[in-house]
Design a protein around this motif. Structure first.
Motif, short mmCIF file in Angstrom:
data_model
loop_
_atom_site.label_atom_id
_atom_site.label_comp_id
_atom_site.label_asym_id
_atom_site.label_seq_id
_atom_site.Cartn_x
_atom_site.Cartn_y
_atom_site.Cartn_z
N ALA A 1 -3.41 2.16 -11.70
CA ALA A 1 -3.52 0.70 -11.73
C ALA A 1 -2.27 0.02 -11.19
CB ALA A 1 -3.78 0.22 -13.16
N LEU A 2 -1.10 0.60 -11.42
CA LEU A 2 0.14 -0.04 -10.99
C LEU A 2 0.58 0.35 -9.58
CD1 LEU A 2 2.20 0.03 -14.30
CD2 LEU A 2 1.25 -1.96 -13.13
N LYS A 3 0.21 1.54 -9.13
CA LYS A 3 0.64 1.99 -7.81
C LYS A 3 0.12 1.02 -6.74
CE LYS A 3 0.64 5.80 -4.58
NZ LYS A 3 0.14 7.14 -4.29
N GLY A 4 1.03 0.55 -5.91
CA GLY A 4 0.66 -0.36 -4.83
C GLY A 4 0.67 -1.83 -5.22
N GLN A 5 0.79 -2.14 -6.51
CA GLN A 5 0.81 -3.53 -6.94
C GLN A 5 2.09 -4.22 -6.47
OE1 GLN A 5 -1.59 -5.32 -8.66
NE2 GLN A 5 -2.83 -3.51 -8.24
N GLU A 6 1.96 -5.46 -6.08
CA GLU A 6 3.10 -6.26 -5.68
C GLU A 6 3.26 -7.41 -6.67
OE1 GLU A 6 3.22 -7.46 -1.62
OE2 GLU A 6 2.59 -5.49 -0.91
N ILE A 7 4.50 -7.67 -7.04
CA ILE A 7 4.80 -8.72 -8.00
C ILE A 7 5.82 -9.66 -7.38
CG2 ILE A 7 5.78 -9.22 -10.28
CD1 ILE A 7 4.87 -6.38 -11.09
N ALA A 8 5.59 -10.96 -7.50
CA ALA A 8 6.54 -11.95 -6.99
C ALA A 8 7.80 -11.94 -7.85
CB ALA A 8 5.90 -13.34 -6.99
N VAL A 9 8.91 -11.73 -7.21
CA VAL A 9 10.23 -11.77 -7.86
C VAL A 9 11.14 -12.53 -6.90
CG1 VAL A 9 12.14 -10.45 -8.83
CG2 VAL A 9 9.81 -9.55 -8.98
#
Length: 76
Positions: free
Chosen positions: A49-57
């Protein structure tokens, strides 16, 4: 994050390689640091689920990759 001396025996700990990409970070490969008492299928699900996820920082600047610790489960 854990506080000093806090036990996490029932929790699984995953380490994700993270790449900063100018205002965003992207989760990459992961490895299991500690299995805890979690089912392997739950750990695998979290990894997928987390692999490849992008988060705005907004503060993230493109550069050196780093490692993020993800803890699964509840404290006992």
């Amino acid at each position: 994050m854990r506080k000093g001396g806090e036990q996490i025996t029932g929790q699984a700990v995953l380490l994700f390689d993270v790449v900063p990409e100018g205002g965003r970070v992207k989760f990459g490969q992961s490895r299991q640091q500690s299995p805890g008492n979690m089912r392997p299928s739950l750990v695998a699900c979290a990894q997928l689920a987390l692999k490849g996820q992008e988060i705005a920082v907004p503060e993230a600047k493109a550069g050196q990759p780093f490692t993020v610790q993800v803890v699964l489960g509840m404290r006992e």
